[in-house]
Design an enzyme around this catalytic site. Sequence first.
Site, PDB file in Angstrom:
ATOM      1  N   ASP A 157       0.821  -1.214   0.000  1.00  0.00           N
ATOM      2  CA  ASP A 157       0.000   0.000   0.000  1.00  0.00           C
ATOM      3  C   ASP A 157       0.859   1.270   0.000  1.00  0.00           C
ATOM      4  O   ASP A 157       2.092   1.195  -0.033  1.00  0.00           O
ATOM      5  CB  ASP A 157      -0.932  -0.071   1.229  1.00  0.00           C
ATOM      6  CG  ASP A 157      -2.268   0.594   1.008  1.00  0.00           C
ATOM      7  OD1 ASP A 157      -2.409   1.372   0.058  1.00  0.00           O
ATOM      8  OD2 ASP A 157      -3.178   0.350   1.819  1.00  0.00           O
ATOM      9  N   GLU A 190      -1.113   1.644  -5.089  1.00  0.00           N
ATOM     10  CA  GLU A 190      -0.655   3.031  -5.024  1.00  0.00           C
ATOM     11  C   GLU A 190      -1.754   3.984  -5.466  1.00  0.00           C
ATOM     12  O   GLU A 190      -1.544   5.201  -5.493  1.00  0.00           O
ATOM     13  CB  GLU A 190       0.640   3.104  -5.858  1.00  0.00           C
ATOM     14  CG  GLU A 190       1.333   4.412  -5.976  1.00  0.00           C
ATOM     15  CD  GLU A 190       0.734   5.258  -7.076  1.00  0.00           C
ATOM     16  OE1 GLU A 190       1.121   6.409  -7.175  1.00  0.00           O
ATOM     17  OE2 GLU A 190      -0.141   4.761  -7.835  1.00  0.00           O
ATOM     18  N   TRP A 191      -2.936   3.423  -5.769  1.00  0.00           N
ATOM     19  CA  TRP A 191      -4.169   4.182  -6.057  1.00  0.00           C
ATOM     20  C   TRP A 191      -4.135   4.972  -7.369  1.00  0.00           C
ATOM     21  O   TRP A 191      -5.031   5.781  -7.630  1.00  0.00           O
ATOM     22  CB  TRP A 191      -4.515   5.149  -4.899  1.00  0.00           C
ATOM     23  CG  TRP A 191      -4.342   4.575  -3.536  1.00  0.00           C
ATOM     24  CD1 TRP A 191      -4.713   3.315  -3.110  1.00  0.00           C
ATOM     25  CD2 TRP A 191      -3.721   5.195  -2.400  1.00  0.00           C
ATOM     26  NE1 TRP A 191      -4.371   3.136  -1.800  1.00  0.00           N
ATOM     27  CE2 TRP A 191      -3.773   4.269  -1.339  1.00  0.00           C
ATOM     28  CE3 TRP A 191      -3.150   6.456  -2.192  1.00  0.00           C
ATOM     29  CZ2 TRP A 191      -3.248   4.544  -0.065  1.00  0.00           C
ATOM     30  CZ3 TRP A 191      -2.638   6.739  -0.927  1.00  0.00           C
ATOM     31  CH2 TRP A 191      -2.692   5.796   0.117  1.00  0.00           C
ATOM     32  N   GLY A 192      -3.081   4.786  -8.162  1.00  0.00           N
ATOM     33  CA  GLY A 192      -3.031   5.492  -9.449  1.00  0.00           C
ATOM     34  C   GLY A 192      -2.494   6.912  -9.368  1.00  0.00           C
ATOM     35  O   GLY A 192      -2.448   7.609 -10.369  1.00  0.00           O
ATOM     36  N   ASP A 193      -2.059   7.335  -8.169  1.00  0.00           N
ATOM     37  CA  ASP A 193      -1.617   8.730  -8.016  1.00  0.00           C
ATOM     38  C   ASP A 193      -0.375   9.054  -8.843  1.00  0.00           C
ATOM     39  O   ASP A 193      -0.192  10.177  -9.294  1.00  0.00           O
ATOM     40  CB  ASP A 193      -1.303   9.044  -6.544  1.00  0.00           C
ATOM     41  CG  ASP A 193      -2.559   9.055  -5.691  1.00  0.00           C
ATOM     42  OD1 ASP A 193      -3.652   8.829  -6.249  1.00  0.00           O
ATOM     43  OD2 ASP A 193      -2.444   9.274  -4.472  1.00  0.00           O
ATOM     44  N   ASP A 212     -10.113   3.836  -3.134  1.00  0.00           N
ATOM     45  CA  ASP A 212     -10.881   2.647  -2.726  1.00  0.00           C
ATOM     46  C   ASP A 212     -12.283   2.603  -3.318  1.00  0.00           C
ATOM     47  O   ASP A 212     -12.937   3.624  -3.504  1.00  0.00           O
ATOM     48  CB  ASP A 212     -10.988   2.600  -1.199  1.00  0.00           C
ATOM     49  CG  ASP A 212      -9.642   2.320  -0.555  1.00  0.00           C
ATOM     50  OD1 ASP A 212      -8.643   2.164  -1.289  1.00  0.00           O
ATOM     51  OD2 ASP A 212      -9.587   2.261   0.677  1.00  0.00           O
TER      52      ASP A 212
END
Length: 410
Positions: A157, A190-193, A212
């Site tokens: 994460d 990494e949420w695409g940041d 999420d």
Amino acid sequence: MKNIILILALSISGFSFGQGNTHVQAAGKYEGLAMTPPMGWNSWNTFATNIDEKLVKETADIMVSSGLAAAGYNYIVLDDGWMTKERDSEGNLIPDPAKFPSGMKSLIDYVHSKGLKFGLYNCAGTQTCAGYPGTRGFEYQDARFYAKLGIDFLKYDWCNTQGITAKEAYATMSNALKTAGRPIVFSLCEWGDNQPWEWGKPIGNLWRISGDIYPCFDCEFKHPENWSSWGFMKIAEMRKDIRKYSGPDHWNDFDMMEVGNEMNDTEDKSHFAMWCMLSSPLFTGNDYRKMSKETLAILTNKELIAVNQDKLGIQGFKYSALDGLEVWVKPLSDGAWAVTFLNRSDAVRKINFDWKKNAFKDADFGYEADFNKTAFKLKDLWKNKDAGTTKKNFTADLASHDVVTLKLIP
Ligand code: GLA
């Protein structure tokens, strides 16, 4: 001169030293561990940090007895909350003895004895998102710990990572896993940041592409701390244009599913169909012990799973949208296609699709279907029955938030 030759030799052979440790880093991820999108169960969506060995054993048992394992689900992944709040005096992670009194190793052995695989979670930052010890500065030590435990999957994460570079942090952990010597699927979260799809392929086997998921069809849920979770159609929409980056062993991960949680069966069906059309990893996020037969039927639909697991591994795309009636298409192997009609509106929509006035063109991967040249047989994958051919219009009434998924067979 000698020094220059030595430096040259080391860089040509790919050796490098990183983050203050003296290990020789092995370059690149373990290849070939996820040639089709990985399938399994992850604890987070339903249980957050309320996890323990009884839950894991019962979940593994039901994964096998219900037919989920036979349908392809085989990873059991424990998300955040499996450790104690501090490392031991030597810096080792400690699986929480209150939650896992028989020890993590024996739990993993149990899961393996059922013919399943096991995964754990940690974070590239100093702490995980739920405040447990993160891996920053302990990459090689943690990787050796995971290899010794015998895990098969690591979700990694991105909380508490101030001041570090995503690509480097994930490359370091990837190298640490490789050096530790056990093949472990590496799941970047990494949420695409920082656009992991642009650099993740040599590093990991899958990467999250958004924040999420939230158990709703098309909503944005705003958290008080100033971040949002997303309904499944919001995530699909957000990342429909990065499909060329996804494929065998390097998947765009649309997040763990909410099927069987707070949506109705119609919406769950659409959610599952979309994750199959998008070639997303299929991680169930529900409580198997309370699963309805409708939820189980959705999750084990063999024909839809075959669309997800198709060996071409092409993420589908949105072909058209009119008045909330969307058409998503996905090229499959052997010249077949999957087509999903999805009603994103709040009212019934009539499908009347004249194939001959349409042609599918996949500009990213070079596939085409021209219905004036080739006729296809149609199979309805939810009803598991023939639905005519592309010589005639396809017609149906589609309820709000419902889907029809067809397989087009040349
Ligand atoms: C982040 C991730 C989630 C979950 C939680 C755990 O929000 O995106 O999938 O792992 O952390 O704290």
